[in-house]
Scaffold this active site. Structure first.
Site, PDB file in Angstrom:
ATOM      1  N   CYS A  54       0.848  -1.127  -0.008  1.00 48.45           N
ATOM      2  CA  CYS A  54       0.142   0.056   0.013  1.00 48.45           C
ATOM      3  C   CYS A  54       0.669   1.286  -0.014  1.00 48.45           C
ATOM      4  O   CYS A  54       0.532   2.084  -0.444  1.00 48.45           O
ATOM      5  CB  CYS A  54      -0.881  -0.057   1.415  1.00 48.45           C
ATOM      6  SG  CYS A  54      -1.111  -1.310   2.070  1.00 48.45           S
ATOM      7  N   LYS A 129      -5.650   3.343   7.906  1.00 48.17           N
ATOM      8  CA  LYS A 129      -5.961   4.796   8.719  1.00 48.17           C
ATOM      9  C   LYS A 129      -5.213   5.722   8.348  1.00 48.17           C
ATOM     10  O   LYS A 129      -5.626   6.912   8.751  1.00 48.17           O
ATOM     11  CB  LYS A 129      -5.597   4.137   9.983  1.00 48.17           C
ATOM     12  CG  LYS A 129      -6.408   2.822  10.688  1.00 48.17           C
ATOM     13  CD  LYS A 129      -7.659   2.635  10.596  1.00 48.17           C
ATOM     14  CE  LYS A 129      -8.331   1.559  10.701  1.00 48.17           C
ATOM     15  NZ  LYS A 129      -8.133   0.444   9.621  1.00 48.17           N
ATOM     16  N   SER A 487     -12.846  -5.329   9.330  1.00 47.56           N
ATOM     17  CA  SER A 487     -12.290  -4.938   8.015  1.00 47.56           C
ATOM     18  C   SER A 487     -13.401  -4.662   6.963  1.00 47.56           C
ATOM     19  O   SER A 487     -14.395  -5.058   6.811  1.00 47.56           O
ATOM     20  CB  SER A 487     -11.205  -6.056   7.596  1.00 47.56           C
ATOM     21  OG  SER A 487     -10.995  -5.822   6.290  1.00 47.56           O
TER      22      SER A 487
END
Length: 585
Positions: A54, A129, A487
């Site tokens: 990511c 986050k 999730s």
């Protein structure tokens, strides 16, 4: 190109006048020219690290942003902050760090910006986050701000070999499939070799999880709320077009400085409502019910879980994305992305068009320039949606007086009402072990408590447990409720964010095995078949919160500060209590 007057910008404190000669000497030491020193200083904040795919491409993308800032006569100053990547943290003690990292990201970006008196920020983020954390910092500082997502991962493909079950060979793969493959493997339906092959092909590039999980949900939010340039979140991380959007974002932030358009001019109650609409119609992550209130808090706006869920309730669900649907982020980008989705919402009068965006134009003006239409496959027409209400539903009742949230995207309406006996576990590990051993029955309501923001501490996600249930073929045959989170990749009838949490003696703390629980996602109810008197008696006999091993350090500090889930699990008083605005200091 505009020459900027710095007499009212924060960076005047480190670059202007004879008294700032020591400060300027540091800047010359870094190779800046006199001209660059006296231009606006723009923070280019990234969550780059080597923890997960990511974040791995953010460093390269930041260079493109810096080029754009320079083109528009600004001086970019790159800095990094942390990220905790949920896919790596999932299913063990590391997940306690995940939600707390959102606050750490916002805090560290704020401290860096304040400490160096930067005039604006372009923030790049990739994993769950880090997106809301970066946006929270922008709104807290109220600087001219542009957000840019690092992009999604490309979908994986399984090789066509007999050992791999057809279900995995016939679809695009995401990390969600790997968590579910563990359940198949535990169930004896997948060999060691097949699992080994799948783990090597499921995640084939840089970028964040490919379904409409939390990262992509919040990336869609960044566009809908106006902090990101429209369509900037869509293309996958490896695409060279991300560089073009990086440069455009750098130029855009300089335009915002010139026009004095700040983050709170962009993030308003109306733009938060636009963002909630987009979450609902795309079947986005339940975590948006936590992050939107937290972003609102930074602007001094009350926009709580109830408000988010009210919008979810009357928004059609018409974008067919995983985990409830069939497609991934790349597919959405290929058919026009969030601009086309918002055009459909506009047709039904569900978008506030006057909200300003990072381009300096309004949402309405931006959508007027979009000529593509819904393809009918990934993006359905809003007149013929997948379901008439959003993919995420709010719940309230005597089991969750402060509310709870459930993702119903992909769940048939006849399965959205569930009654069963409670099977209570004191933490996720106990529940996961029981699921692995099949120590539960069809029809049970599995309760995982003591996983809230304060009680966990850290409000862990339960993906390992829910994925194992799905892998065992039981995802629609049991329900699961928790004061923790799920999730964005979770599927099945799973209720999270139950509040008040167990550590605060919410009703979830008082449940016992066998208590009959009814979850009605159609009516928005969640109740346990106990009278007020019975609940009061159990509360009087409650022994207090479960002790944790976190008696010092960051997680202890977080547990002391964190507030109610329905308000966004925030750790400071927010804009309502502030006595100055950073940009005007």
């Amino acid at each position: 190109m505009t020459k900027f007057d710095k007499s009212k910008l924060p960076s005047r404190y480190v670059t202007e006048g004879p008294a700032k000669a020591p400060h300027r000497s540091y800047m010359y030491a870094m190779g800046l020219s006199e001209e660059e020193i006296h231009q606006p200083l723009v923070g280019v904040a990234t969550c780059w690290n080597e923890a997960a795919p990511c974040n791995i491409a953010l460093n390269r993308q930041a260079q493109a942003v810096k080029m754009g800032v320079k083109q528009a006569l600004g001086t970019p100053r790159e800095f990094t902050t942390i990220t905790v990547t949920d896919g790596i943290a999932m299913g063990h003690e590391g997940m306690r760090s995940s939600l707390a990292s959102r606050e750490a990201i916002a805090d560290t970006v704020e401290l860096t910006m304040r400490g160096h008196s930067y005039d604006a920020v372009v923030g790049l983020a990739g994993c769950d986050k880090s997106l809301p954390g970066m946006m929270m910092a922008m709104v807290r500082l109220n600087t001219p701000s542009v957000f840019i997502y690092g992009g999604s991962i490309l979908p994986g493909k399984a090789p066509q070999i007999d050992e791999i079950p057809d279900e995995f060979r016939s679809r695009d793969l995401t990390v969600q499939d790997m968590f579910e493959a563990v359940g198949w493997h535990q169930n004896g339906d997948m060999s060691d070799k097949a699992l080994d092959v799948l783990e090597r092909v499921a995640c084939p590039s840089s970028g964040a999880c490919g379904g409409q999980f939390t990262a992509n949900t919040m990336a869609c939010v960044s566009e809908a709320i106006g902090l990101a340039l429209l369509n900037s979140s869509g293309m996958p991380a490896p695409y060279e077009s991300r560089d073009a959007y990086g440069e455009a974002s750098g130029r855009a932030v300089m335009n915002l400085i010139e026009k004095n358009i700040r983050a709170r001019d962009v993030v308003t109650l109306k733009s938060l409502q636009n963002a909630a609409r987009v979450v609902a119609c795309t079947g986005g992550s339940t975590n948006a019910g936590l992050h939107l209130p937290a972003i609102a808090h930074e602007a001094g706006i009350e926009f709580f879980l109830d408000d988010v869920c009210e919008i979810f309730r009357d928004t059609p669900y018409f974008v067919d994305l995983k985990p409830g649907g069939a497609y991934v982020a790349k597919d959405l980008y290929d058919v026009g992305g969030i601009p086309v989705v918002m055009k459909e919402l506009r047709k039904a009068g569900l978008i506030h068009e006057d909200c300003i965006t990072a381009s300096g134009r309004s949402i309405g003006e931006e959508l007027d320039m979009v000529d593509r239409e819904a393809d009918g496959k990934v993006i359905y027409s809003i007149d013929a949606p997948l379901t008439k209400t959003g993919g995420v539903v709010g719940l309230k009742g005597n089991l969750a007086p402060e509310g709870a949230i459930v993702k119903v995207a992909g769940i048939p309406s006849q399965l959205q009402v569930f009654t069963g006996p409670a099977l209570v576990f004191e933490c996720e590990e106990d529940a996961f072990e029981a699921v692995q051993k099949r120590e539960y029955s069809e029809g049970d309501v599995i309760v995982i408590r003591n996983e809230g923001p304060a009680g966990g501490p850290g409000m862990r996600e339960m993906l390992s447990t829910t994925a194992a249930l799905s892998g065992q073929g039981m995802g629609k045959k049991v329900a699961l409720i928790t004061d923790g989170r799920f999730s964005g990749a979770t599927r099945g009838f799973c209720v999270g964010h139950v509040g008040p949490e167990a550590a605060h003696c919410g009703p979830i703390a008082l449940l016992q095995n066998g208590d009959m629980i009814t979850i009605d996602a159609i009516k928005g109810d969640i109740n346990v078949a106990l009278s007020d008197e019975e609940l009061a008696e159990r509360k009087a006999n409650w022994k207090g919160p479960r002790e944790t091993i976190y008696a010092s350090g960051a997680l202890w500090k977080y547990a002391q500060l964190v507030g109610a889930t329905y308000k966004g699990a925030v750790t400071h008083p927010g804009a309502e209590a502030e006595r100055h605005v950073y940009m005007d200091i």
